[in-house]
Design a protein around this motif. Structure first.
Motif, PDB file in Angstrom:
ATOM      1  N   MET A 198       0.850  -1.169   0.000  1.00 16.90           N
ATOM      2  CA  MET A 198       0.000   0.000   0.000  1.00 16.90           C
ATOM      3  C   MET A 198       0.892   1.228   0.000  1.00 16.90           C
ATOM      4  SD  MET A 198      -2.948   1.080   2.751  1.00 16.90           S
ATOM      5  CE  MET A 198      -3.795  -0.439   2.577  1.00 16.90           C
ATOM      6  N   GLU A 199       0.568   2.187  -0.829  1.00 14.51           N
ATOM      7  CA  GLU A 199       1.348   3.412  -0.868  1.00 14.51           C
ATOM      8  C   GLU A 199       1.057   4.236   0.378  1.00 14.51           C
ATOM      9  OE1 GLU A 199       0.807   5.475  -4.522  1.00 14.51           O
ATOM     10  OE2 GLU A 199       1.475   3.786  -5.721  1.00 14.51           O
ATOM     11  N   PRO A 200       2.065   4.832   0.994  1.00 20.21           N
ATOM     12  CA  PRO A 200       1.873   5.494   2.276  1.00 20.21           C
ATOM     13  C   PRO A 200       0.985   6.733   2.234  1.00 20.21           C
ATOM     14  CG  PRO A 200       4.113   5.789   1.473  1.00 20.21           C
ATOM     15  CD  PRO A 200       3.444   4.836   0.549  1.00 20.21           C
ATOM     16  N   ASP A 201       0.899   7.422   1.106  1.00 20.56           N
ATOM     17  CA  ASP A 201       0.109   8.645   1.048  1.00 20.56           C
ATOM     18  C   ASP A 201      -1.271   8.441   0.437  1.00 20.56           C
ATOM     19  OD1 ASP A 201       2.209  10.010   2.149  1.00 20.56           O
ATOM     20  OD2 ASP A 201       3.080  10.525   0.212  1.00 20.56           O
ATOM     21  N   LEU A 202      -1.745   7.215   0.386  1.00 20.62           N
ATOM     22  CA  LEU A 202      -3.005   6.910  -0.260  1.00 20.62           C
ATOM     23  C   LEU A 202      -4.102   6.689   0.777  1.00 20.62           C
ATOM     24  CD1 LEU A 202      -4.111   6.498  -3.112  1.00 20.62           C
ATOM     25  CD2 LEU A 202      -3.653   4.078  -2.832  1.00 20.62           C
ATOM     26  N   LEU A 203      -5.180   7.432   0.662  1.00 13.42           N
ATOM     27  CA  LEU A 203      -6.314   7.251   1.552  1.00 13.42           C
ATOM     28  C   LEU A 203      -7.064   5.981   1.176  1.00 13.42           C
ATOM     29  CD1 LEU A 203      -7.794  10.836   1.819  1.00 13.42           C
ATOM     30  CD2 LEU A 203      -6.689   9.536   3.610  1.00 13.42           C
ATOM     31  N   THR A 204      -7.572   5.302   2.171  1.00 11.50           N
ATOM     32  CA  THR A 204      -8.365   4.097   1.966  1.00 11.50           C
ATOM     33  C   THR A 204      -9.799   4.412   2.373  1.00 11.50           C
ATOM     34  OG1 THR A 204      -6.460   2.716   2.449  1.00 11.50           O
ATOM     35  CG2 THR A 204      -8.618   1.685   2.637  1.00 11.50           C
ATOM     36  N   GLU A 205     -10.732   4.176   1.463  1.00  9.76           N
ATOM     37  CA  GLU A 205     -12.139   4.394   1.781  1.00  9.76           C
ATOM     38  C   GLU A 205     -12.689   3.142   2.442  1.00  9.76           C
ATOM     39  OE1 GLU A 205     -16.310   6.031  -0.077  1.00  9.76           O
ATOM     40  OE2 GLU A 205     -14.749   5.380  -1.450  1.00  9.76           O
ATOM     41  N   VAL A 206     -13.393   3.317   3.555  1.00  6.25           N
ATOM     42  CA  VAL A 206     -13.995   2.208   4.282  1.00  6.25           C
ATOM     43  C   VAL A 206     -15.498   2.269   4.025  1.00  6.25           C
ATOM     44  CG1 VAL A 206     -14.316   1.122   6.529  1.00  6.25           C
ATOM     45  CG2 VAL A 206     -12.181   2.327   6.025  1.00  6.25           C
ATOM     46  N   ILE A 207     -16.031   1.160   3.482  1.00  4.66           N
ATOM     47  CA  ILE A 207     -17.435   1.118   3.076  1.00  4.66           C
ATOM     48  C   ILE A 207     -18.149   0.009   3.840  1.00  4.66           C
ATOM     49  CG2 ILE A 207     -19.010   0.784   1.133  1.00  4.66           C
ATOM     50  CD1 ILE A 207     -16.592   1.708  -0.655  1.00  4.66           C
ATOM     51  N   LEU A 208     -19.208   0.365   4.543  1.00  4.66           N
ATOM     52  CA  LEU A 208     -20.037  -0.592   5.253  1.00  4.66           C
ATOM     53  C   LEU A 208     -20.916  -1.301   4.226  1.00  4.66           C
ATOM     54  CD1 LEU A 208     -20.805  -1.570   8.124  1.00  4.66           C
ATOM     55  CD2 LEU A 208     -22.592   0.162   8.111  1.00  4.66           C
ATOM     56  N   THR A 209     -20.993  -2.639   4.288  1.00  2.76           N
ATOM     57  CA  THR A 209     -21.731  -3.375   3.262  1.00  2.76           C
ATOM     58  C   THR A 209     -23.240  -3.335   3.443  1.00  2.76           C
ATOM     59  OG1 THR A 209     -21.438  -5.427   4.486  1.00  2.76           O
ATOM     60  CG2 THR A 209     -19.855  -4.959   2.744  1.00  2.76           C
ATOM     61  N   HIS A 210     -23.707  -3.350   4.701  1.00  3.28           N
ATOM     62  CA  HIS A 210     -25.163  -3.316   4.913  1.00  3.28           C
ATOM     63  C   HIS A 210     -25.480  -2.512   6.156  1.00  3.28           C
ATOM     64  CE1 HIS A 210     -29.229  -4.659   4.297  1.00  3.28           C
ATOM     65  NE2 HIS A 210     -29.308  -4.925   5.579  1.00  3.28           N
ATOM     66  N   PRO A 211     -26.214  -1.440   6.080  1.00  5.17           N
ATOM     67  CA  PRO A 211     -26.651  -0.755   4.863  1.00  5.17           C
ATOM     68  C   PRO A 211     -25.448  -0.107   4.189  1.00  5.17           C
ATOM     69  CG  PRO A 211     -27.196   0.585   6.756  1.00  5.17           C
ATOM     70  CD  PRO A 211     -26.600  -0.709   7.279  1.00  5.17           C
ATOM     71  N   ARG A 212     -25.426  -0.132   2.873  1.00 11.87           N
ATOM     72  CA  ARG A 212     -24.266   0.355   2.122  1.00 11.87           C
ATOM     73  C   ARG A 212     -24.075   1.845   2.348  1.00 11.87           C
ATOM     74  NH1 ARG A 212     -22.152  -2.719  -2.149  1.00 11.87           N
ATOM     75  NH2 ARG A 212     -20.248  -1.739  -2.825  1.00 11.87           N
ATOM     76  N   GLN A 213     -22.942   2.180   2.976  1.00 16.23           N
ATOM     77  CA  GLN A 213     -22.601   3.581   3.213  1.00 16.23           C
ATOM     78  C   GLN A 213     -21.109   3.709   3.451  1.00 16.23           C
ATOM     79  OE1 GLN A 213     -24.982   4.001   6.863  1.00 16.23           O
ATOM     80  NE2 GLN A 213     -23.124   4.679   7.864  1.00 16.23           N
ATOM     81  N   SER A 214     -20.581   4.844   3.086  1.00 18.64           N
ATOM     82  CA  SER A 214     -19.169   5.109   3.298  1.00 18.64           C
ATOM     83  C   SER A 214     -18.963   5.545   4.748  1.00 18.64           C
ATOM     84  CB  SER A 214     -18.686   6.209   2.355  1.00 18.64           C
ATOM     85  OG  SER A 214     -17.338   6.516   2.632  1.00 18.64           O
ATOM     86  N   LEU A 215     -17.979   4.949   5.395  1.00 19.47           N
ATOM     87  CA  LEU A 215     -17.639   5.327   6.770  1.00 19.47           C
ATOM     88  C   LEU A 215     -16.538   6.375   6.791  1.00 19.47           C
ATOM     89  CD1 LEU A 215     -17.674   1.797   8.426  1.00 19.47           C
ATOM     90  CD2 LEU A 215     -19.481   3.516   8.451  1.00 19.47           C
ATOM     91  N   GLY A 216     -16.035   6.723   5.599  1.00 18.39           N
ATOM     92  CA  GLY A 216     -15.019   7.749   5.494  1.00 18.39           C
ATOM     93  C   GLY A 216     -13.732   7.216   4.896  1.00 18.39           C
ATOM     94  N   LYS A 217     -12.762   8.100   4.779  1.00 21.93           N
ATOM     95  CA  LYS A 217     -11.452   7.753   4.243  1.00 21.93           C
ATOM     96  C   LYS A 217     -10.421   7.889   5.348  1.00 21.93           C
ATOM     97  CE  LYS A 217     -12.619   9.037  -0.427  1.00 21.93           C
ATOM     98  NZ  LYS A 217     -12.266   9.776  -1.619  1.00 21.93           N
ATOM     99  N   VAL A 218      -9.548   6.900   5.444  1.00 19.57           N
ATOM    100  CA  VAL A 218      -8.548   6.876   6.506  1.00 19.57           C
ATOM    101  C   VAL A 218      -7.176   6.542   5.926  1.00 19.57           C
ATOM    102  CG1 VAL A 218     -10.169   6.220   8.322  1.00 19.57           C
ATOM    103  CG2 VAL A 218      -9.012   4.446   7.022  1.00 19.57           C
ATOM    104  N   MET A 219      -6.149   6.982   6.617  1.00 17.96           N
ATOM    105  CA  MET A 219      -4.773   6.605   6.289  1.00 17.96           C
ATOM    106  C   MET A 219      -4.431   5.390   7.143  1.00 17.96           C
ATOM    107  SD  MET A 219      -3.614   8.812   4.078  1.00 17.96           S
ATOM    108  CE  MET A 219      -1.856   8.857   4.177  1.00 17.96           C
TER     109      MET A 219
END
Length: 117
Positions: free
Chosen positions: A1-22
């Motif tokens: 994983m590249e160190p400066d890349l944000l990872t988006e965390v997505i909840l599968t049910h109900p489908r929603q983004s929990l945000g982007k984290v390093m």
């Protein structure tokens, strides 16, 4: 994983983004992730690449997760952690499911427990 890349965390049910984290580690399916005081099981990891200057570069990472409690019983098998007692013949040897006969556990009081030969 590249160190400066944000990872988006997505909840599968109900489908929603929990945000982007390093993250300073590369979560695999079956790993657990603590985010804002809650624990999630990683179900899937997806990579998106972008063609730049004739080369593909990692552009985005998405983790698909579900809310979960960390299992109390774990066994280390072939370089990875699995849920439950891996010495039982019914153990799935999986990071996501314990077994078919007693998926909720616990293993130590299971009436179906049989030692794996």
């Amino acid at each position: 994983m590249e160190p400066d890349l944000l990872t988006e965390v997505i909840l599968t049910h109900p489908r929603q983004s929990l945000g982007k984290v390093m993250l300073d580690w590369t979560p695999q399916p079956g790993n657990y992730l603590d985010l804002e005081g809650k624990t999630y099981a990683v179900l899937e990891r997806r990579h998106r690449y972008q063609l730049k200057a004739g080369r593909y570069r990692l552009n985005k990472i998405a983790l698909y997760v579900q809310s979960a409690a960390r299992p109390a019983e774990k066994s280390f098998v072939e370089g990875r952690w699995v849920i439950g007692d891996a010495s039982c013949r019914f153990n799935a040897h999986s990071e996501l499911i314990r077994c078919a006969v007693n998926p909720e556990g616990p293993c130590d009081r299971c009436r179906y427990y049989e030692t794996h030969m």
